[in-house]
Scaffold this motif. Structure first.
Motif, PDB file in Angstrom:
ATOM      1  N   LEU A  35      36.692  33.403  37.856  1.00 44.86           N
ATOM      2  CA  LEU A  35      36.354  33.592  39.270  1.00 44.86           C
ATOM      3  C   LEU A  35      37.243  34.634  39.930  1.00 44.86           C
ATOM      4  O   LEU A  35      36.774  35.449  40.720  1.00 44.86           O
ATOM      5  CB  LEU A  35      36.433  32.257  40.011  1.00 44.86           C
ATOM      6  CG  LEU A  35      35.418  31.213  39.555  1.00 44.86           C
ATOM      7  CD1 LEU A  35      35.637  29.898  40.284  1.00 44.86           C
ATOM      8  CD2 LEU A  35      34.001  31.704  39.763  1.00 44.86           C
ATOM      9  N   ALA A  44      35.957  38.078  38.924  1.00 38.59           N
ATOM     10  CA  ALA A  44      34.518  38.319  39.050  1.00 38.59           C
ATOM     11  C   ALA A  44      34.236  39.455  40.026  1.00 38.59           C
ATOM     12  O   ALA A  44      34.916  39.596  41.047  1.00 38.59           O
ATOM     13  CB  ALA A  44      33.818  37.042  39.519  1.00 38.59           C
ATOM     14  N   SER A  45      33.215  40.216  39.700  1.00 33.87           N
ATOM     15  CA  SER A  45      32.768  41.270  40.622  1.00 33.87           C
ATOM     16  C   SER A  45      32.102  40.609  41.825  1.00 33.87           C
ATOM     17  O   SER A  45      31.745  39.427  41.793  1.00 33.87           O
ATOM     18  CB  SER A  45      31.771  42.193  39.917  1.00 33.87           C
ATOM     19  OG  SER A  45      30.556  41.508  39.678  1.00 33.87           O
ATOM     20  N   ALA A  46      31.891  41.382  42.857  1.00 34.89           N
ATOM     21  CA  ALA A  46      31.218  40.857  44.046  1.00 34.89           C
ATOM     22  C   ALA A  46      29.813  40.362  43.678  1.00 34.89           C
ATOM     23  O   ALA A  46      29.375  39.301  44.152  1.00 34.89           O
ATOM     24  CB  ALA A  46      31.138  41.930  45.134  1.00 34.89           C
ATOM     25  N   GLN A  99      28.820  39.233  40.732  1.00 39.17           N
ATOM     26  CA  GLN A  99      28.951  37.986  39.972  1.00 39.17           C
ATOM     27  C   GLN A  99      29.281  36.808  40.885  1.00 39.17           C
ATOM     28  O   GLN A  99      28.714  35.726  40.734  1.00 39.17           O
ATOM     29  CB  GLN A  99      30.026  38.136  38.884  1.00 39.17           C
ATOM     30  CG  GLN A  99      29.601  39.043  37.760  1.00 39.17           C
ATOM     31  CD  GLN A  99      30.744  39.392  36.833  1.00 39.17           C
ATOM     32  OE1 GLN A  99      31.905  39.532  37.259  1.00 39.17           O
ATOM     33  NE2 GLN A  99      30.427  39.547  35.551  1.00 39.17           N
ATOM     34  N   ARG A 100      30.186  37.009  41.826  1.00 32.27           N
ATOM     35  CA  ARG A 100      30.534  35.925  42.770  1.00 32.27           C
ATOM     36  C   ARG A 100      29.319  35.520  43.597  1.00 32.27           C
ATOM     37  O   ARG A 100      29.067  34.341  43.808  1.00 32.27           O
ATOM     38  CB  ARG A 100      31.691  36.348  43.679  1.00 32.27           C
ATOM     39  CG  ARG A 100      33.049  36.255  43.008  1.00 32.27           C
ATOM     40  CD  ARG A 100      34.198  36.374  44.000  1.00 32.27           C
ATOM     41  NE  ARG A 100      34.198  37.620  44.755  1.00 32.27           N
ATOM     42  CZ  ARG A 100      34.660  38.774  44.309  1.00 32.27           C
ATOM     43  NH1 ARG A 100      35.205  38.849  43.113  1.00 32.27           N
ATOM     44  NH2 ARG A 100      34.622  39.858  45.063  1.00 32.27           N
ATOM     45  N   GLU A 101      28.540  36.488  44.042  1.00 35.40           N
ATOM     46  CA  GLU A 101      27.335  36.196  44.808  1.00 35.40           C
ATOM     47  C   GLU A 101      26.327  35.425  43.952  1.00 35.40           C
ATOM     48  O   GLU A 101      25.726  34.447  44.411  1.00 35.40           O
ATOM     49  CB  GLU A 101      26.703  37.493  45.336  1.00 35.40           C
ATOM     50  CG  GLU A 101      25.560  37.285  46.277  1.00 35.40           C
ATOM     51  CD  GLU A 101      25.956  36.572  47.572  1.00 35.40           C
ATOM     52  OE1 GLU A 101      25.063  35.896  48.136  1.00 35.40           O
ATOM     53  OE2 GLU A 101      27.119  36.654  48.024  1.00 35.40           O
ATOM     54  N   MET A 121      26.928  33.479  41.420  1.00 30.82           N
ATOM     55  CA  MET A 121      27.410  32.128  41.118  1.00 30.82           C
ATOM     56  C   MET A 121      27.294  31.164  42.294  1.00 30.82           C
ATOM     57  O   MET A 121      27.508  29.967  42.144  1.00 30.82           O
ATOM     58  CB  MET A 121      28.847  32.173  40.586  1.00 30.82           C
ATOM     59  CG  MET A 121      28.913  32.730  39.174  1.00 30.82           C
ATOM     60  SD  MET A 121      30.554  32.659  38.456  1.00 30.82           S
ATOM     61  CE  MET A 121      31.319  34.131  39.138  1.00 30.82           C
ATOM     62  N   LYS A 122      26.905  31.664  43.454  1.00 31.94           N
ATOM     63  CA  LYS A 122      26.659  30.770  44.589  1.00 31.94           C
ATOM     64  C   LYS A 122      25.377  29.971  44.388  1.00 31.94           C
ATOM     65  O   LYS A 122      25.150  28.971  45.044  1.00 31.94           O
ATOM     66  CB  LYS A 122      26.560  31.569  45.894  1.00 31.94           C
ATOM     67  CG  LYS A 122      27.872  32.141  46.350  1.00 31.94           C
ATOM     68  CD  LYS A 122      27.679  32.918  47.638  1.00 31.94           C
ATOM     69  CE  LYS A 122      28.980  33.546  48.097  1.00 31.94           C
ATOM     70  NZ  LYS A 122      28.772  34.342  49.327  1.00 31.94           N
ATOM     71  N   VAL A 135      30.521  25.369  39.807  1.00 32.35           N
ATOM     72  CA  VAL A 135      30.454  26.563  38.983  1.00 32.35           C
ATOM     73  C   VAL A 135      31.051  26.197  37.628  1.00 32.35           C
ATOM     74  O   VAL A 135      32.262  26.227  37.432  1.00 32.35           O
ATOM     75  CB  VAL A 135      31.201  27.749  39.640  1.00 32.35           C
ATOM     76  CG1 VAL A 135      31.083  28.985  38.775  1.00 32.35           C
ATOM     77  CG2 VAL A 135      30.638  28.024  41.029  1.00 32.35           C
ATOM     78  N   ARG A 143      29.462  30.316  34.566  1.00 34.03           N
ATOM     79  CA  ARG A 143      30.377  31.460  34.476  1.00 34.03           C
ATOM     80  C   ARG A 143      30.086  32.320  33.255  1.00 34.03           C
ATOM     81  O   ARG A 143      30.309  33.527  33.273  1.00 34.03           O
ATOM     82  CB  ARG A 143      31.824  30.969  34.510  1.00 34.03           C
ATOM     83  CG  ARG A 143      32.180  30.384  35.877  1.00 34.03           C
ATOM     84  CD  ARG A 143      33.589  29.817  36.015  1.00 34.03           C
ATOM     85  NE  ARG A 143      34.554  30.374  35.127  1.00 34.03           N
ATOM     86  CZ  ARG A 143      35.248  29.642  34.235  1.00 34.03           C
ATOM     87  NH1 ARG A 143      35.070  28.349  34.141  1.00 34.03           N
ATOM     88  NH2 ARG A 143      36.130  30.229  33.462  1.00 34.03           N
TER      89      ARG A 143
END
Length: 187
Positions: free
Chosen positions: A21, A24-26, A28-30, A32-33, A41, A46
């Motif tokens: 986490l 994580a790129s922006a 990837q973070r988006e 994973m929401k 998560v 992941r």
């Protein structure tokens, strides 16, 4: 009479390192929401987040099939997922969906019957759903008109059968994806 089982959750271990986490790129973070259960998560999420675009597409489809309101009852969807997971040899998914079915129905009778290979202990509706899930998972082309008639005879309508087919089919895919990305074990 068969003994009642209590299934402990299994841990899934990926073969490749999951996205951390903190790294994580922006995108990837988006991605994973949007988790399958909208709860956490996991390592699986992941791991899939390495390809955020396909992860989002997969998860939106999964959520629409398994968690949408209306249509086929959730326990019946879980039974379809459980049948597919048993046939496909995905212990992790089988345990997850057996536990969900037991939680939704407040009973371990069905799960126990399947765990002890006693499908004859299922009621007619459960048996028709389970038989269809198994046939569709082993060799889809072997599912027949008679299977559809059997489902209708226990109260499923056409839209319910379509929901069931979706649940079984997505687990044909999900089980195989889990197999190549990692393995499950008791911890």
């Amino acid at each position: 009479m068969i003994p009642q089982v209590t299934l402990k959750p299994l841990a899934w271990h990926p073969y490749i390192a999951p996205v951390e986490l903190i790294n994580a790129s922006a995108e990837q973070r988006e991605a994973m929401k949007i988790t399958p259960s909208n709860k956490k998560v996991s390592d699986y999420v992941r791991t899939l987040a390495h390809d955020p675009e396909s992860y989002v597409a997969r998860t939106l489809l999964f959520n629409a099939i398994m968690y949408v309101g209306g249509g086929l009852d959730r326990p019946d969807r879980e039974l379809g997922a459980l049948g597919a997971s048993i046939v496909n040899g995905c212990k992790f998914c089988a345990v997850v969906h057996a536990r969900r079915h037991a939680q939704l129905t407040q009973s371990t009778s069905l799960v126990s019957a399947l765990w002890f290979n006693r499908p004859e202990m299922l009621n007619p509706r459960e048996a028709a759903i389970y038989r269809f899930a198994c046939r569709l998972s082993v060799t889809p082309s072997e599912a027949t008109t008679e299977d559809i008639v059997a489902l209708k005879s226990v109260g499923l309508e056409e839209h319910d059968i379509i929901d069931l087919i979706h649940a079984i089919a997505i687990f044909g895919w999900a089980n195989r994806l889990m197999h190549v990305l990692g393995h499950a074990r008791v911890e």
